[in-house]
Design a protein around this motif. Structure first.
Motif, mmCIF file in Angstrom:
data_model
loop_
_atom_site.group_PDB
_atom_site.id
_atom_site.type_symbol
_atom_site.label_atom_id
_atom_site.label_comp_id
_atom_site.label_asym_id
_atom_site.label_seq_id
_atom_site.Cartn_x
_atom_site.Cartn_y
_atom_site.Cartn_z
ATOM 1 N N ASN A 1 0.823 -1.209 0.000
ATOM 2 C CA ASN A 1 0.000 0.000 0.000
ATOM 3 C C ASN A 1 0.856 1.258 0.000
ATOM 4 O O ASN A 1 0.567 2.229 -0.711
ATOM 5 C CB ASN A 1 -0.927 0.005 1.223
ATOM 6 N N ILE B 1 -8.515 7.387 5.394
ATOM 7 C CA ILE B 1 -8.708 5.949 5.152
ATOM 8 C C ILE B 1 -9.249 5.290 6.415
ATOM 9 O O ILE B 1 -8.692 5.463 7.504
ATOM 10 C CB ILE B 1 -7.379 5.281 4.732
ATOM 11 N N THR C 1 -10.202 5.901 0.028
ATOM 12 C CA THR C 1 -9.412 5.614 -1.167
ATOM 13 C C THR C 1 -8.101 6.395 -1.063
ATOM 14 O O THR C 1 -7.923 7.216 -0.158
ATOM 15 C CB THR C 1 -10.149 6.014 -2.457
ATOM 16 N N TYR C 2 -7.200 6.155 -2.009
ATOM 17 C CA TYR C 2 -5.940 6.881 -2.016
ATOM 18 C C TYR C 2 -6.026 8.219 -2.758
ATOM 19 O O TYR C 2 -5.051 8.968 -2.787
ATOM 20 C CB TYR C 2 -4.846 6.021 -2.664
ATOM 21 N N LYS D 1 -6.237 -1.010 3.766
ATOM 22 C CA LYS D 1 -5.713 0.007 2.858
ATOM 23 C C LYS D 1 -4.686 0.914 3.536
ATOM 24 O O LYS D 1 -4.175 1.831 2.916
ATOM 25 C CB LYS D 1 -6.861 0.856 2.300
#
Length: 283
Positions: free
Chosen positions: A75, A219, A140-141, A224
């Motif tokens: 990640n 996050i 999400t990133y 994640k």
């Protein structure tokens, strides 16, 4: 007499540098010693500065056990690579505009950009959270990656200063050959920017590899988490009376070593970008 003074000064200088080096390396050495400790030593808390146990199995255990360190490292790699790509591309493109293009109020906009450096990151973390929540980007990133594709104030400033030292005669010669602004940027400027591009990439890598606040806020899914957040989660989620500090320190080693390695191999480019700006263009 003068020769003996020089020798004495040199000895004192090296002694002082060695002493400072020992002070700086001591925490890293203690962390390495903890990562090799046994479960019994961890429970007793009898860690030492120099390793007296060599349980290399700890470095395998964090990948095969419940810690699942491989997932968190993956990640971090995904997040960091995209941040580096976005920051290097966007910052160089914006800096090229500030350095070479003409426009009304360009200097004012540049000063406003630099003024953002005085704003602490924590101040706009909550507004960012609300914005990304409305965009449905949470968990999400994207909240960490997309801002890097808008550039960073310090990186833009660093690259603009590098641009300003590249002779404009190169641009004029390229225009005579029929190149436009983008062609000059891609074929003339970028090849000369190698030191500053690598320097910005290193700065971005080191920041995002160990970034804690942003991923922690944006996050929620623990699968994640990047490595920096996951280590805190591993430390606090263990049901033992004493956290498995020796396994946490193994993760801390993976968090610390990559920035050290990248800085070791890239420090010459950082020096070129900050001290010898524009030497590539003049040559």
């Amino acid at each position: 007499m003068k020769k003996s003074i020089k020798i004495t000064n040199k000895i004192l200088t090296y002694f002082l540098l060695i002493l400072i080096g020992i002070i700086f390396i001591a925490p890293f050495l203690f962390m390495f010693s903890m990562s090799l400790a046994s479960d019994a030593t961890n429970v007793k808390g009898t860690f030492t500065l120099f390793p007296h146990e060599f349980n290399w199995g700890n470095y395998i255990k964090v990948f095969t056990g419940s810690e699942n360190l491989g997932l968190y490292i993956k990640n971090s790699v995904i997040l960091t690579v995209w941040c580096v790509i976005g920051q290097v591309f966007a910052s160089s493109f914006v800096a090229y505009g500030f350095a070479r293009l003409r426009g009304r109020g360009k200097e004012i906009w540049f000063m406003l950009l630099l003024a953002t450096l005085m704003i602490p990151q924590d101040v706009y973390l909550i507004p960012q959270f609300m914005l990304f929540k409305n965009l449905r980007w949470l968990d999400t990133y994207l909240p960490m990656i997309i801002p890097n594709f808008c550039g960073g104030a310090f990186n833009i400033f660093l690259m603009r200063q590098f641009f300003m030292t590249i002779p404009t005669s190169l641009d004029e010669a390229a225009k005579l050959d029929g190149l436009g602004y983008f062609g000059i940027y891609r074929r003339i400027i970028l090849p000369l920017m190698k030191p500053v591009l690598i320097a910005v990439g290193l700065f971005t890598f080191q920041f995002n590899w160990g970034w804690f606040n942003g991923p922690l806020v944006f996050i929620q899914d623990k699968d994640k988490y990047p490595l920096a957040v996951a280590l805190k989660f591993i430390q606090s989620s263990q049901g033992n009376a004493v956290p498995n500090w020796h396994l946490v320190m193994v993760g801390a080693m993976f968090l610390t070593i990559p920035p050290l390695i990248t800085y070791f191999f890239g420090q010459k480019y950082i020096l070129q970008a900050n001290i010898n700006m524009g030497s590539a263009g003049i040559k």
